[in-house]
Each structure stands twice: as C-alpha cells, then as structure tokens.
Design a protein around this motif. Structure first.
Motif, PDB file in Angstrom:
ATOM      1  N   GLU A 293     -17.267   4.272   0.088  1.00 40.70           N
ATOM      2  CA  GLU A 293     -15.844   4.266  -0.240  1.00 40.70           C
ATOM      3  C   GLU A 293     -15.161   5.369   0.546  1.00 40.70           C
ATOM      4  O   GLU A 293     -15.768   6.387   0.858  1.00 40.70           O
ATOM      5  CB  GLU A 293     -15.641   4.557  -1.725  1.00 40.70           C
ATOM      6  CG  GLU A 293     -15.971   3.402  -2.628  1.00 40.70           C
ATOM      7  CD  GLU A 293     -15.574   3.698  -4.063  1.00 40.70           C
ATOM      8  OE1 GLU A 293     -14.569   4.398  -4.286  1.00 40.70           O
ATOM      9  OE2 GLU A 293     -16.275   3.220  -4.949  1.00 40.70           O
ATOM     10  N   GLY A 294     -13.899   5.159   0.845  1.00 38.69           N
ATOM     11  CA  GLY A 294     -13.130   6.215   1.475  1.00 38.69           C
ATOM     12  C   GLY A 294     -12.778   7.266   0.447  1.00 38.69           C
ATOM     13  O   GLY A 294     -13.037   7.128  -0.734  1.00 38.69           O
TER      14      GLY A 294
ATOM     15  N   THR B 130     -26.732   5.620  -1.558  1.00 36.02           N
ATOM     16  CA  THR B 130     -25.897   5.216  -2.678  1.00 36.02           C
ATOM     17  C   THR B 130     -26.380   3.850  -3.159  1.00 36.02           C
ATOM     18  O   THR B 130     -26.918   3.063  -2.376  1.00 36.02           O
ATOM     19  CB  THR B 130     -24.398   5.154  -2.276  1.00 36.02           C
ATOM     20  OG1 THR B 130     -23.622   4.813  -3.414  1.00 36.02           O
ATOM     21  CG2 THR B 130     -24.143   4.175  -1.161  1.00 36.02           C
ATOM     22  N   ALA B 131     -26.223   3.591  -4.433  1.00 32.71           N
ATOM     23  CA  ALA B 131     -26.659   2.304  -4.974  1.00 32.71           C
ATOM     24  C   ALA B 131     -25.897   1.173  -4.292  1.00 32.71           C
ATOM     25  O   ALA B 131     -24.671   1.179  -4.243  1.00 32.71           O
ATOM     26  CB  ALA B 131     -26.453   2.251  -6.485  1.00 32.71           C
ATOM     27  N   GLY B 132     -26.620   0.248  -3.725  1.00 30.81           N
ATOM     28  CA  GLY B 132     -26.001  -0.903  -3.087  1.00 30.81           C
ATOM     29  C   GLY B 132     -25.487  -0.671  -1.681  1.00 30.81           C
ATOM     30  O   GLY B 132     -24.844  -1.535  -1.104  1.00 30.81           O
TER      31      GLY B 132
ATOM     32  N   TYR C 253     -11.910  11.703  -0.358  1.00 38.77           N
ATOM     33  CA  TYR C 253     -12.392  13.060  -0.171  1.00 38.77           C
ATOM     34  C   TYR C 253     -13.744  13.262  -0.848  1.00 38.77           C
ATOM     35  O   TYR C 253     -13.924  12.900  -1.995  1.00 38.77           O
ATOM     36  CB  TYR C 253     -11.370  14.053  -0.736  1.00 38.77           C
ATOM     37  CG  TYR C 253     -11.766  15.482  -0.552  1.00 38.77           C
ATOM     38  CD1 TYR C 253     -11.645  16.097   0.689  1.00 38.77           C
ATOM     39  CD2 TYR C 253     -12.288  16.209  -1.602  1.00 38.77           C
ATOM     40  CE1 TYR C 253     -12.011  17.406   0.867  1.00 38.77           C
ATOM     41  CE2 TYR C 253     -12.661  17.524  -1.426  1.00 38.77           C
ATOM     42  CZ  TYR C 253     -12.525  18.120  -0.192  1.00 38.77           C
ATOM     43  OH  TYR C 253     -12.906  19.419  -0.014  1.00 38.77           O
ATOM     44  N   GLY C 254     -14.672  13.842  -0.111  1.00 43.24           N
ATOM     45  CA  GLY C 254     -15.940  14.238  -0.679  1.00 43.24           C
ATOM     46  C   GLY C 254     -16.969  13.139  -0.834  1.00 43.24           C
ATOM     47  O   GLY C 254     -18.042  13.364  -1.344  1.00 43.24           O
ATOM     48  N   GLY C 255     -16.664  11.935  -0.402  1.00 43.46           N
ATOM     49  CA  GLY C 255     -17.605  10.840  -0.561  1.00 43.46           C
ATOM     50  C   GLY C 255     -18.557  10.729   0.608  1.00 43.46           C
ATOM     51  O   GLY C 255     -18.620  11.592   1.485  1.00 43.46           O
ATOM     52  N   LEU C 256     -19.295   9.631   0.619  1.00 40.59           N
ATOM     53  CA  LEU C 256     -20.248   9.398   1.697  1.00 40.59           C
ATOM     54  C   LEU C 256     -19.568   9.254   3.046  1.00 40.59           C
ATOM     55  O   LEU C 256     -20.127   9.637   4.071  1.00 40.59           O
ATOM     56  CB  LEU C 256     -21.082   8.145   1.408  1.00 40.59           C
ATOM     57  CG  LEU C 256     -22.113   8.284   0.300  1.00 40.59           C
ATOM     58  CD1 LEU C 256     -22.853   6.977   0.125  1.00 40.59           C
ATOM     59  CD2 LEU C 256     -23.079   9.404   0.576  1.00 40.59           C
ATOM     60  N   LEU C 257     -18.359   8.726   3.060  1.00 45.31           N
ATOM     61  CA  LEU C 257     -17.642   8.586   4.315  1.00 45.31           C
ATOM     62  C   LEU C 257     -17.420   9.950   4.964  1.00 45.31           C
ATOM     63  O   LEU C 257     -17.619  10.117   6.165  1.00 45.31           O
ATOM     64  CB  LEU C 257     -16.313   7.865   4.102  1.00 45.31           C
ATOM     65  CG  LEU C 257     -15.494   7.570   5.349  1.00 45.31           C
ATOM     66  CD1 LEU C 257     -16.293   6.745   6.343  1.00 45.31           C
ATOM     67  CD2 LEU C 257     -14.207   6.841   4.979  1.00 45.31           C
ATOM     68  N   GLY C 258     -17.062  10.936   4.153  1.00 44.77           N
ATOM     69  CA  GLY C 258     -16.880  12.289   4.668  1.00 44.77           C
ATOM     70  C   GLY C 258     -18.173  12.866   5.229  1.00 44.77           C
ATOM     71  O   GLY C 258     -18.173  13.577   6.234  1.00 44.77           O
ATOM     72  N   SER C 259     -19.298  12.560   4.582  1.00 44.99           N
ATOM     73  CA  SER C 259     -20.592  13.030   5.082  1.00 44.99           C
ATOM     74  C   SER C 259     -20.922  12.383   6.420  1.00 44.99           C
ATOM     75  O   SER C 259     -21.432  13.044   7.333  1.00 44.99           O
ATOM     76  CB  SER C 259     -21.691  12.714   4.068  1.00 44.99           C
ATOM     77  OG  SER C 259     -21.487  13.442   2.880  1.00 44.99           O
ATOM     78  N   ALA C 260     -20.621  11.096   6.549  1.00 47.28           N
ATOM     79  CA  ALA C 260     -20.848  10.404   7.821  1.00 47.28           C
ATOM     80  C   ALA C 260     -19.945  10.999   8.903  1.00 47.28           C
ATOM     81  O   ALA C 260     -20.389  11.216  10.043  1.00 47.28           O
ATOM     82  CB  ALA C 260     -20.599   8.908   7.678  1.00 47.28           C
ATOM     83  N   GLU C 261     -18.700  11.263   8.565  1.00 48.05           N
ATOM     84  CA  GLU C 261     -17.781  11.871   9.526  1.00 48.05           C
ATOM     85  C   GLU C 261     -18.286  13.240   9.977  1.00 48.05           C
ATOM     86  O   GLU C 261     -18.185  13.592  11.150  1.00 48.05           O
ATOM     87  CB  GLU C 261     -16.382  11.992   8.918  1.00 48.05           C
ATOM     88  CG  GLU C 261     -15.693  10.656   8.743  1.00 48.05           C
ATOM     89  CD  GLU C 261     -14.398  10.759   7.954  1.00 48.05           C
ATOM     90  OE1 GLU C 261     -14.170  11.768   7.247  1.00 48.05           O
ATOM     91  OE2 GLU C 261     -13.596   9.810   8.039  1.00 48.05           O
ATOM     92  N   TYR C 262     -18.844  14.012   9.052  1.00 52.77           N
ATOM     93  CA  TYR C 262     -19.411  15.321   9.393  1.00 52.77           C
ATOM     94  C   TYR C 262     -20.555  15.168  10.397  1.00 52.77           C
ATOM     95  O   TYR C 262     -20.622  15.894  11.399  1.00 52.77           O
ATOM     96  CB  TYR C 262     -19.907  16.024   8.127  1.00 52.77           C
ATOM     97  CG  TYR C 262     -20.737  17.249   8.403  1.00 52.77           C
ATOM     98  CD1 TYR C 262     -20.134  18.462   8.737  1.00 52.77           C
ATOM     99  CD2 TYR C 262     -22.123  17.197   8.353  1.00 52.77           C
ATOM    100  CE1 TYR C 262     -20.889  19.591   9.009  1.00 52.77           C
ATOM    101  CE2 TYR C 262     -22.890  18.320   8.623  1.00 52.77           C
ATOM    102  CZ  TYR C 262     -22.276  19.513   8.943  1.00 52.77           C
ATOM    103  OH  TYR C 262     -23.021  20.621   9.218  1.00 52.77           O
ATOM    104  N   ALA C 263     -21.463  14.230  10.131  1.00 52.56           N
ATOM    105  CA  ALA C 263     -22.602  14.024  11.032  1.00 52.56           C
ATOM    106  C   ALA C 263     -22.149  13.605  12.418  1.00 52.56           C
ATOM    107  O   ALA C 263     -22.726  14.019  13.425  1.00 52.56           O
ATOM    108  CB  ALA C 263     -23.559  13.000  10.444  1.00 52.56           C
TER     109      ALA C 263
END
Length: 132
Positions: free
Chosen positions: A99-100, A93-95, A102-112
């Motif tokens: 952000e918390g 993501t830029a920078g 639904y569906g953001g990068l945080l959710g992807s990290a939680e999945y991993a």
C-alpha cells in the motif's frame, strides 16, 4: 555474461558493502536463479558465515535485489534463493501487497532503490497462501 552467471553462479566468497558499485539487474536476477537452483537441488545453505556479518556491520549493506514476499513463516525468501545476509532487501507482508502511504512497505522499497541503489525488484508467491 548472463549465460556464464546462470551456469556458474556468482562467487560466494564476495561480500558486497555500501561503498561497492550497485549490482546490475541482470546479475542480480541470475544470482537469484542460480541460488534457487541450489536450493531445489538440496545444495544450498552456505549463507550466514561470521565473516559476512562482520563485513556488513562495518561496511554497510548493498543488496542485489528487493524481494517482496509473503509474511508466511513457511516462505523464507533468503533460503529459497540461497542468499547470504546482506544480499537481499526483503519486504514481507501477508499476501504480498504494497500500500502507498508513509512508513509502509512502499517507503522501504523506495529507500532500497534511492539510498541503497538496488536495481531489481522481485515479487514472489507461494502455494496455499491463506492471505489471498
């Protein structure tokens, strides 16, 4: 064990798949450090072998680390660490912000972390980032 990994690096002929044990964080961090040293020395570029892609397609992924990197096209995370496909779960993501919600990068990290059992998170940065 850490010193040995830092000196020799992980074996490049090993393909981790979903049924393997999770990679310990120290081993994952050592792999990134050794790969980055190969990259800096100009000795990287072993990633992308056909047998790796076939093994991952059939066996699933087991990334050693989650790497949060900038979306800047000049900052290719896999190349900087000289990793093969399947070695890193890359979030860009830029920078380098998460952000918390639904569906953001945080959710992807939680999945991993929860599903793929990844034990190490690395946040990278680069010079001349226009997003920060």
């Amino acid at each position: 064990a850490e010193q040995s990994l830092l000196e020799k690096g992980p074996p490049l002929d090993v393909v981790r798949i979903a049924s393997d044990a999770p990679v310990p964080p120290v081993e994952a961090l050592c792999s990134l450090a050794v790969g980055n040293r190969r990259y800096i020395k100009g000795a990287g570029g072993e990633q992308g072998q056909n047998y790796v892609l076939k093994a991952l397609a059939g066996g699933g992924q087991l990334p050693a680390a989650i790497v949060l990197g900038c979306a800047d096209s000049r900052a290719p995370v896999e190349i900087y660490f000289d990793m093969q496909p399947g070695d890193l779960f890359v979030l860009r993501t830029a920078g380098n912000t998460i952000e918390g919600g639904y569906g953001g990068l945080l959710g992807s990290a939680e999945y991993a972390i929860a599903v793929l059992k990844t034990k190490l998170i690395v946040v990278t940065g680069h010079t001349l980032c226009g997003a920060v």
